[in-house]
Write a protein that holds these residues in place. Structure first.
Motif, PDB file in Angstrom:
ATOM      1  N   GLU A 166      -2.902  -2.784 -10.144  1.00 22.15           N
ATOM      2  CA  GLU A 166      -3.239  -1.451  -9.658  1.00 22.15           C
ATOM      3  C   GLU A 166      -4.303  -0.761 -10.513  1.00 22.15           C
ATOM      4  OE1 GLU A 166       0.416   0.653  -9.482  1.00 22.15           O
ATOM      5  OE2 GLU A 166       1.153  -0.406  -7.690  1.00 22.15           O
ATOM      6  N   ASP A 169      -7.634  -0.324  -8.764  1.00 20.94           N
ATOM      7  CA  ASP A 169      -7.732   0.818  -7.843  1.00 20.94           C
ATOM      8  C   ASP A 169      -7.916   2.118  -8.613  1.00 20.94           C
ATOM      9  OD1 ASP A 169      -7.409  -0.851  -5.666  1.00 20.94           O
ATOM     10  OD2 ASP A 169      -5.218  -0.667  -5.693  1.00 20.94           O
ATOM     11  N   THR A 170      -7.217   2.221  -9.752  1.00 21.09           N
ATOM     12  CA  THR A 170      -7.329   3.429 -10.574  1.00 21.09           C
ATOM     13  C   THR A 170      -8.757   3.613 -11.077  1.00 21.09           C
ATOM     14  OG1 THR A 170      -5.037   3.154 -11.321  1.00 21.09           O
ATOM     15  CG2 THR A 170      -6.438   4.608 -12.625  1.00 21.09           C
ATOM     16  N   THR A 175     -10.708  -5.405  -6.562  1.00 19.84           N
ATOM     17  CA  THR A 175      -9.898  -6.373  -7.300  1.00 19.84           C
ATOM     18  C   THR A 175     -10.632  -7.714  -7.372  1.00 19.84           C
ATOM     19  OG1 THR A 175      -7.884  -5.306  -6.485  1.00 19.84           O
ATOM     20  CG2 THR A 175      -7.664  -7.512  -7.444  1.00 19.84           C
ATOM     21  N   THR A 188       0.898 -10.266  -9.830  1.00 21.42           N
ATOM     22  CA  THR A 188       1.469  -8.922 -10.010  1.00 21.42           C
ATOM     23  C   THR A 188       1.698  -8.552 -11.472  1.00 21.42           C
ATOM     24  OG1 THR A 188       3.706  -9.825  -9.730  1.00 21.42           O
ATOM     25  CG2 THR A 188       2.607  -8.964  -7.763  1.00 21.42           C
TER      26      THR A 188
END
Length: 240
Positions: A166, A169-170, A175, A188
């Motif tokens: 994530e 995205d931040t 990605t 993950t």
């Protein structure tokens, strides 16, 4: 006569322990080098060190300390074996003092590694390096080689981003393809945890090696003290 026979057996035990300790010194001198420069350790650590402000260099200093102590043991044990052969008490005492100092050095290194591994100190260094890496990825501050290194890093450890996927995205970045496995499923787990586990395992091996070496040296010192006392008893006679 009995004392002479006892001295003979103590000398044999001393020499056998010396050979074991000499072998331990070789392991201490060689193992950190192999662990640091073998694949994939070299590429992972070099990647973290690509951060100009990286503090992971201190883990290299720990390895260098163990190499230095191991090399010193090889030399000092040779001195000890010579002292036993010629039955020179002053040389044997000098040997005992040097080995005691090396045992303390091993204990100090083991304590340092304990704090690196269990006091979240090293995890903080890794987090800082990984944060810098993902922020630098695919920017004008980075380079094609650096981007390739991060891709190889993520693929090699099957991880993505710093704390997890994530983070991309931040940072409003796409990605990377290296975050996906062959079946197109995303990794993950963050790379911070994966590289910490990777380095922690190796530091723990070195920590137990240091503790074991210190314990073996202490045992060796006890035998040396008995031998030193025996030299006085056999060749000088018991004190009245």
């Amino acid at each position: 006569m009995v004392a002479t026979y006892c001295m003979r057996y103590i000398k044999i035990i001393h020499c056998l322990c010396g050979v074991v300790l000499w072998a331990m010194g070789i392991v201490c001198a060689v193992l950190p080098v192999w662990m640091r420069f073998s694949s994939p350790s070299l590429s992972y650590i070099e990647f973290l060190l690509s951060n100009p402000d990286s503090e992971m260099i201190y883990t290299d200093y720990v390895g260098i300390a163990i190499i230095a102590i191991g090399s010193a043991i090889i030399i000092v044990v040779f001195i000890g074996l010579c002292a036993v052969v010629v039955e020179n008490k002053p040389l044997l005492i000098t040997y005992c003092v040097l080995m005691f100092i090396l045992a303390l050095a091993f204990i100090a290194v083991a304590v340092l590694m304990y704090f690196l591994v269990y006091d979240d100190l090293m995890m903080g260094w890794i987090s800082k390096d990984m944060k810098w890496s993902v922020e630098t990825y695919n920017t004008s501050d980075g380079s094609t080689d650096f981007d390739t290194s991060l891709d190889d890093f993520q693929q090699g450890l099957s991880c993505c981003g710093s704390y997890n996927y994530e983070v991309w995205d931040t940072l409003q970045k796409s990605t990377p393809d290296s975050c996906y496995s062959d079946d197109n499923s995303i990794f993950t787990t963050g790379c911070e945890d994966m590289v910490f586990d990777f380095i922690q395992y190796r530091l723990m091996i070195l920590m137990f090696l240091s503790c074991g070496s210190a314990g073996l040296i202490m045992l060796f010192l006890v035998i040396s003290c008995v031998l030193s006392t025996g030299i006085d008893h056999v060749y000088i006679g018991p004190r009245r």
